[in-house]
Scaffold this motif. Structure first.
Motif, PDB file in Angstrom:
ATOM      1  N   UNK A  37     -45.242  12.049  63.354  1.00 55.01           N
ATOM      2  CA  UNK A  37     -45.347  12.156  64.809  1.00 55.01           C
ATOM      3  C   UNK A  37     -46.008  10.912  65.375  1.00 55.01           C
ATOM      4  N   UNK A  38     -45.358  10.291  66.348  1.00 62.24           N
ATOM      5  CA  UNK A  38     -45.909   9.102  67.004  1.00 62.24           C
ATOM      6  C   UNK A  38     -46.939   9.487  68.059  1.00 62.24           C
ATOM      7  N   UNK A  89     -43.941  21.699  79.589  1.00 56.96           N
ATOM      8  CA  UNK A  89     -43.340  21.469  78.289  1.00 56.96           C
ATOM      9  C   UNK A  89     -44.293  20.714  77.373  1.00 56.96           C
ATOM     10  N   UNK A  90     -44.036  20.851  76.088  1.00 53.69           N
ATOM     11  CA  UNK A  90     -44.755  20.114  75.047  1.00 53.69           C
ATOM     12  C   UNK A  90     -43.718  19.301  74.281  1.00 53.69           C
ATOM     13  N   UNK A  91     -43.932  17.994  74.208  1.00 51.23           N
ATOM     14  CA  UNK A  91     -42.975  17.122  73.523  1.00 51.23           C
ATOM     15  C   UNK A  91     -43.664  16.416  72.359  1.00 51.23           C
ATOM     16  N   UNK A  92     -43.195  16.668  71.142  1.00 49.78           N
ATOM     17  CA  UNK A  92     -43.624  15.902  69.968  1.00 49.78           C
ATOM     18  C   UNK A  92     -42.612  14.780  69.760  1.00 49.78           C
ATOM     19  N   UNK A  93     -43.066  13.551  69.965  1.00 49.60           N
ATOM     20  CA  UNK A  93     -42.194  12.386  69.857  1.00 49.60           C
ATOM     21  C   UNK A  93     -42.455  11.731  68.497  1.00 49.60           C
ATOM     22  N   UNK A  94     -41.387  11.550  67.719  1.00 49.67           N
ATOM     23  CA  UNK A  94     -41.545  11.093  66.338  1.00 49.67           C
ATOM     24  C   UNK A  94     -41.455   9.574  66.218  1.00 49.67           C
ATOM     25  N   UNK A  95     -42.008   9.083  65.140  1.00 51.42           N
ATOM     26  CA  UNK A  95     -41.953   7.652  64.859  1.00 51.42           C
ATOM     27  C   UNK A  95     -40.512   7.230  64.581  1.00 51.42           C
ATOM     28  N   UNK A  96     -40.254   5.962  64.785  1.00 49.04           N
ATOM     29  CA  UNK A  96     -38.925   5.452  64.481  1.00 49.04           C
ATOM     30  C   UNK A  96     -38.725   5.379  62.968  1.00 49.04           C
ATOM     31  N   UNK A  97     -37.500   5.475  62.552  1.00 51.71           N
ATOM     32  CA  UNK A  97     -37.190   5.394  61.122  1.00 51.71           C
ATOM     33  C   UNK A  97     -37.665   4.053  60.564  1.00 51.71           C
ATOM     34  N   UNK A 114     -47.851   2.730  78.954  1.00 52.61           N
ATOM     35  CA  UNK A 114     -47.248   1.414  78.764  1.00 52.61           C
ATOM     36  C   UNK A 114     -48.149   0.508  77.941  1.00 52.61           C
ATOM     37  N   UNK A 115     -49.473   0.669  78.096  1.00 52.01           N
ATOM     38  CA  UNK A 115     -50.409  -0.147  77.303  1.00 52.01           C
ATOM     39  C   UNK A 115     -50.252   0.116  75.811  1.00 52.01           C
ATOM     40  N   UNK A 116     -49.767   1.319  75.475  1.00 50.96           N
ATOM     41  CA  UNK A 116     -49.539   1.665  74.067  1.00 50.96           C
ATOM     42  C   UNK A 116     -48.081   1.475  73.664  1.00 50.96           C
ATOM     43  N   UNK A 117     -47.278   0.896  74.570  1.00 50.45           N
ATOM     44  CA  UNK A 117     -45.868   0.690  74.267  1.00 50.45           C
ATOM     45  C   UNK A 117     -45.044   1.963  74.354  1.00 50.45           C
ATOM     46  N   UNK A 118     -45.511   2.921  75.159  1.00 54.48           N
ATOM     47  CA  UNK A 118     -44.815   4.192  75.280  1.00 54.48           C
ATOM     48  C   UNK A 118     -44.502   4.480  76.748  1.00 54.48           C
ATOM     49  N   UNK A 119     -43.695   5.502  76.983  1.00 52.70           N
ATOM     50  CA  UNK A 119     -43.386   5.937  78.344  1.00 52.70           C
ATOM     51  C   UNK A 119     -43.436   7.463  78.401  1.00 52.70           C
ATOM     52  N   UNK A 123     -53.971  14.743  62.230  1.00 53.04           N
ATOM     53  CA  UNK A 123     -53.631  14.118  63.494  1.00 53.04           C
ATOM     54  C   UNK A 123     -54.296  12.770  63.741  1.00 53.04           C
ATOM     55  N   UNK A 124     -54.998  12.218  62.793  1.00 49.78           N
ATOM     56  CA  UNK A 124     -55.676  10.945  62.993  1.00 49.78           C
ATOM     57  C   UNK A 124     -54.687   9.863  63.433  1.00 49.78           C
ATOM     58  N   UNK A 125     -54.980   9.205  64.552  1.00 51.50           N
ATOM     59  CA  UNK A 125     -54.139   8.133  65.045  1.00 51.50           C
ATOM     60  C   UNK A 125     -53.025   8.559  65.973  1.00 51.50           C
ATOM     61  N   UNK A 126     -52.880   9.872  66.211  1.00 54.05           N
ATOM     62  CA  UNK A 126     -51.824  10.379  67.099  1.00 54.05           C
ATOM     63  C   UNK A 126     -52.429  10.692  68.466  1.00 54.05           C
ATOM     64  N   UNK A 127     -52.064   9.951  69.517  1.00 52.48           N
ATOM     65  CA  UNK A 127     -52.591  10.283  70.840  1.00 52.48           C
ATOM     66  C   UNK A 127     -51.902  11.510  71.425  1.00 52.48           C
ATOM     67  N   UNK A 128     -52.691  12.343  72.078  1.00 55.19           N
ATOM     68  CA  UNK A 128     -52.167  13.481  72.827  1.00 55.19           C
ATOM     69  C   UNK A 128     -52.323  13.154  74.313  1.00 55.19           C
TER      70      UNK A 128
END
Length: 510
Positions: free
Chosen positions: A231-232, A370-378, A501-506, A351-356
């Motif tokens: 999980x990203x 809703x709750x969205x678990x967004x996974x790391x890229x392959x 965006x500071x973490x490279x996410x949206x 969960x260490x390192x996974x931001x909520x």
């Protein structure tokens, strides 16, 4: 302390005849019965329970308030509330049986009124067979909890005799911060032991919230992926498309974080992040939630990991709506936020390192939770340049409302002679998969309180830990100016987008 009470798996089908979920002899007193919550939610829920055959034949409902209503006038008031809000069909014979046990006691928070109430309960124990089993629903502001609890204790209504029971059901808000929450808990526990206190968080009564437990622990498919290895990040969103709607006086000084984040969203976080309990007994389930909350803290610096805002005039669909400062009864100088977002981290092996990322707000793009678990890229993609440009990150999305269900987003090859991969959705919908209508949250929670099943009710420790997580953020906001403006109908202030965006996410767009 060992919990020796009989408990029922909260995920079990209510039609399971081996463990019938029918309340025994009992009654309920509602303080604040003329208020909006009782009229819209509590009274319809009680009728729906009766209509489903889940209340005892002698169930007794007593309203307490300042009005000088007769029994018939109270019945008429309840009938109007039930007609306008019940989920199940109005059936005359069910109503007549329920109405037989309805009474109204006039009174303030004085000795005389509670003495009349005590006499009424004693009479009902004899004539209705309630057996001394009473639940007191405090549908009143927390400022009145002390008065009600004191009078219940003074009049002897808080103490049960023999095998009977007395319970108190409390509505949020559970305090204004950790200190006031602790004071409130001490006040209530001085009269009622903790096992007799049921704190209502109506989100925990929703079928889709309970389905988080089923999704996680009944399916081997998800458990290996449910961790920092895959999980990203996690996004928890509760968005409303309405404004204050006449609640300006109540809302000012509370705000989105205290109103929603401290209870609903942090409880959702606990259910998503907790370890598998030994069983679904109240003790085991609550213990795992407490462990997660103890490990949770805000991510720093708060200047970049949090955001807050106030909505301004804008377009909500095709309607132009006014801004917060133009809402009747709202102080235009107030710094109370209508949008709140924060980044939390859980210091655990899983969960260490996974931001909520948590966010909630009013006058947003649409109503959705809703709750969205967004996974790391392959880690390795043997695709050529451009073949995966339309591919995002895999995700599991649990929709709490309004379109209850679970969505899985993954990549699939586009039909054709070339290798092109893009996102597709696999969508499970409650309404399409099941013919049974889901009960309202208050139906489930009221019944659980009568049955002494506390799995879905936050303990005082959970409440205090939730405040401990949120208090540093609230204190920071109090010392750092005004909330940022955002136009009604949008998805919040720019600072909320920059948070990710500071973490490279949206943010996921529901």
């Amino acid at each position: 302390m060992t919990d020796n009470r009989t408990w029922v798996n909260p995920l079990r089908d209510v039609q399971d005849k081996r463990l019938p979920r029918i309340a025994g002899p009992s009654g309920m007193v509602i303080f604040g019965v003329t208020g909006d919550l009782a009229r819209r939610k509590l009274l319809p829920a009680i009728y729906d329970l009766a209509n489903r055959g889940l209340l005892p034949a002698g169930f007794t409902l007593i309203g307490y308030g300042r009005r000088s209503w007769s029994k018939r006038e109270f019945e008429d008031y309840v009938y109007e509330a039930v007609s306008g809000g019940a989920r199940t069909k109005m059936r005359e014979h069910v109503w007549e049986r329920l109405a037989e046990g309805m009474h109204f006691v006039e009174g303030n928070f004085d000795d005389e009124g509670f003495d009349r109430l005590s006499a009424m309960l004693a009479e009902m124990d004899v004539t209705r067979g309630t057996g001394g089993n009473w639940a007191y629903y405090l549908s009143v502001p927390p400022d009145y909890f002390s008065d009600v609890c004191h009078q219940l204790e003074r009049s002897g209504m808080a103490e049960a005799e023999g095998d009977s029971w007395r319970r108190v059901i409390i509505e949020k808000p559970f305090g204004h911060d950790q200190e006031t929450a602790r004071e409130l808990n001490q006040l209530v526990n001085a009269v009622f032991p903790e096992e007799s206190v049921f704190r209502i968080d109506h989100y925990l009564g929703k079928e889709t919230v309970q389905n988080i437990l089923a999704l996680r622990f009944a399916n081997q498919l998800f458990d290996p992926l449910w961790s920092a290895h895959y999980v990203d990040h996690v996004q928890i969103t509760m968005a409303e498309d309405i404004g204050l709607g006449g609640r300006a006086g109540y809302y000012d000084g509370i705000g989105a974080a205290r109103d929603v984040m401290q209870n609903h969203l942090i409880q959702l976080l606990a259910l998503v992040a907790m370890e598998e309990p030994v069983s679904f007994s109240p003790t085991e389930l609550q213990a795992e939630k407490v462990k997660v909350l103890r490990a949770t803290r805000p991510s720093y610096p708060l200047s970049t990991t949090t955001a807050r805002g106030q909505y301004t005039a804008g377009w909500q669909g095709s309607h132009h709506v006014k801004g917060l400062r133009e809402e009747e009864g709202f102080d235009p100088e107030s710094t109370t936020e209508t949008f709140a977002a924060c980044t939390l981290e859980i210091n655990s092996r899983r969960w260490a390192g996974v931001p909520f990322y948590l966010r909630t707000g009013k006058r947003l793009g649409r109503r959705v939770t809703e709750i969205a678990l967004v996974f790391k890229e392959a880690p390795h993609q043997p695709f050529g340049e451009g073949q995966t440009r339309a591919l995002g990150q895999n995700a599991v999305v649990i929709r709490i409302q309004p379109d209850e269900g679970v969505l899985m987003r993954f990549g699939s090859k586009v039909p054709g002679s070339t290798m092109e991969v893009r996102d597709v959705n696999m969508d499970f919908s409650y309404s399409e998969a099941f013919t049974e209508a889901s009960p309202e949250a208050y139906e489930r929670l009221i019944l659980d309180a009568l049955l002494d099943e506390s799995s879905l009710f936050p303990t005082n420790e959970e409440v205090e830990l939730s405040w401990a997580i949120l208090d540093p953020i609230l204190e920071y906001w109090a010392d750092h100016g005004r909330p940022e403006d955002y136009a009604a109908g949008t998805w919040g202030p720019i600072s909320a987008d920059r948070m990710l965006e500071r973490d490279g996410r949206t943010w996921r767009r529901p």
